[in-house]
Design a protein around this motif. Structure first.
Motif, PDB file in Angstrom:
ATOM      1  N   PRO A 106       0.794  -1.240   0.000  1.00 31.25           N
ATOM      2  CA  PRO A 106       0.000   0.000   0.000  1.00 31.25           C
ATOM      3  C   PRO A 106       0.819   1.278   0.000  1.00 31.25           C
ATOM      4  N   ALA A 107       2.056   1.241   0.477  1.00 25.92           N
ATOM      5  CA  ALA A 107       2.864   2.464   0.557  1.00 25.92           C
ATOM      6  C   ALA A 107       3.473   2.873  -0.775  1.00 25.92           C
ATOM      7  N   PHE A 108       3.321   2.055  -1.804  1.00 27.28           N
ATOM      8  CA  PHE A 108       4.002   2.292  -3.079  1.00 27.28           C
ATOM      9  C   PHE A 108       3.754   3.699  -3.625  1.00 27.28           C
ATOM     10  N   GLY A 109       2.488   4.120  -3.678  1.00 24.44           N
ATOM     11  CA  GLY A 109       2.160   5.411  -4.271  1.00 24.44           C
ATOM     12  C   GLY A 109       2.818   6.566  -3.551  1.00 24.44           C
ATOM     13  N   SER A 110       2.837   6.519  -2.223  1.00 27.57           N
ATOM     14  CA  SER A 110       3.453   7.616  -1.466  1.00 27.57           C
ATOM     15  C   SER A 110       4.957   7.650  -1.686  1.00 27.57           C
ATOM     16  N   LEU A 111       5.580   6.494  -1.925  1.00 22.24           N
ATOM     17  CA  LEU A 111       7.016   6.454  -2.212  1.00 22.24           C
ATOM     18  C   LEU A 111       7.323   7.104  -3.559  1.00 22.24           C
ATOM     19  N   ILE A 112       6.508   6.801  -4.560  1.00 22.90           N
ATOM     20  CA  ILE A 112       6.729   7.368  -5.893  1.00 22.90           C
ATOM     21  C   ILE A 112       6.597   8.888  -5.866  1.00 22.90           C
ATOM     22  N   ASP A 113       5.674   9.398  -5.052  1.00 16.90           N
ATOM     23  CA  ASP A 113       5.477  10.844  -4.964  1.00 16.90           C
ATOM     24  C   ASP A 113       6.685  11.571  -4.391  1.00 16.90           C
ATOM     25  N   LEU A 114       7.571  10.837  -3.697  1.00 18.70           N
ATOM     26  CA  LEU A 114       8.733  11.458  -3.065  1.00 18.70           C
ATOM     27  C   LEU A 114       9.927  11.612  -4.006  1.00 18.70           C
TER      28      LEU A 114
END
Length: 364
Positions: free
Chosen positions: A268-276
């Motif tokens: 689930p954390a994938f999207g927030s990682l890409i945004d960084l």
């Protein structure tokens, strides 16, 4: 040297739970083929690959996070890392450290007595960069969860080190995987690297190897593991789950973005990682223990000129470089626990709990 005809071994007999791993005390000892060496195993590292193969998690039919139990929906045609069936019975275990005690007909007999580490990518040595002709030690061929094993002589690398065999057995899979990830992301001294799952074998290797390259390193792991991880000198440590990761980064290193995300968690954390990831940055991945199915906003991907790279099959020089780092003392081992072969089931159960830092090592 007089060699026994049989040996103790942990034998995988099918996909499923821990009950699919059988402990044998009289398994036939392998004989080296013409281009192989026979190794007396002194230690063998334990890795997620062993568990994922046993339970069939690599199958496209499975969409859940990794687990130590079996999956009912495992596909028959794609249950391994290479998307192909595995032959049973199979002895798993890739990260072998030991002594060469016999050689095949085409191998120099002077190799007998050498202390070696195994490079686990089994290659067509007439075309060693061909990713379609590779196998993995302990998956496509029997590995090191036994007293003896065989491998092509070109996969058995001499190592000159004062480390114990258990310490050396922490390196091969985890550190070569990590070095492959960093190589594909072109990590250098100007980079800021965010590492997920930093307490595991690959994660802790990523910290050391990224620091070795001069990068600024932010490691994410459970807070209970931060004290020990601090010994690896990351520039910042963050909890495994952060409500506002950009804000946490700003507080930790003075900026809200990174140039590289080195991810082995997914989920689930994938999207927030890409945004960084800063414009022109990299996402490099070699695992998805929190789940393989993720959502991606393609606008973030292309508008920010990001590069995504998977990392599995690595070129031979990655392992050769790793051995040189070990011999020069540029990386250090993290042995979480040693597991006698006879106690393998309890050891792998503890490994699956992920309460440790570093690597488990099986010692025959």
């Amino acid at each position: 040297m007089t060699l026994p005809d049989t040996m103790r071994a942990i034998v995988l007999v099918g996909h499923g739970g821990l009950d699919k791993l059988e402990y044998h005390t009289d398994w036939p000892r392998p004989e080296p083929g013409p281009d192989q060496v026979l190794i007396k195993v002194e230690a063998c590292g334990m890795n997620n690959t062993d568990v994922n193969t046993r339970v069939g998690w690599y199958s496209k039919a499975v969409s859940d996070a990794t687990s130590g139990d079996g999956f009912e929906e495992v596909g028959e045609d794609d249950p391994t890392w290479g998307g192909a069936p595995i032959s049973f019975p199979r002895i798993q275990g890739a990260d072998v450290v030991g002594e060469i005690v016999a050689v095949g007909a085409n191998v120099d007999a002077n190799r007998i007595g050498q202390r070696i580490m195994t490079d686990n990518w089994l290659r067509d040595w007439s075309d060693p960069l061909n990713k379609y002709s590779t196998g993995y030690f302990g998956s496509e061929a029997d590995g090191g969860y036994a007293e003896y094993t065989v491998i092509d002589h070109r996969n058995a690398h001499v190592v000159q080190s004062d480390m114990t065999s258990a310490e050396l057995a922490t390196f091969s899979c985890s550190y070569s995987t990590a070095e492959g990830m960093l190589t594909r992301a072109n990590v250098g001294a100007d980079d800021v690297v965010l590492i997920t799952g930093a307490s595991g074998g690959v994660g802790s290797a990523l910290i050391q190897l990224a620091k070795r390259r001069g990068a600024t390193v932010v490691a994410m792991a459970s807070e209970s593991k931060h004290t020990q991880l601090a010994e690896l000198a990351p520039d910042a440590l963050l909890p495994r789950s952060v409500p506002n990761l950009g804000k946490a980064l700003k507080a930790a290193i003075g900026r809200e973005t990174v140039t590289v995300v080195a991810d082995i968690v997914g989920g689930p954390a994938f999207g927030s990682l890409i945004d960084l990831i800063a414009r022109g940055g990299y996402y490099t991945c070699s695992g998805a223990i929190a789940g393989p199915m993720v959502e991606l906003d393609l606008r973030t991907f292309y508008l920010n000129d990001l590069t995504f790279t998977g990392s599995t099959v690595i070129p031979p020089q990655i392992f050769e470089n790793l051995v040189s780092y070990i011999e020069r003392g540029e990386v250090k081992p993290l042995v979480a626990q040693t597991v006698p072969l006879a106690d393998f089931h309890a050891g792998q159960a503890a490994f699956i709990e992920k309460s440790h830092i570093g690597n488990f090592v099986v010692v025959p």
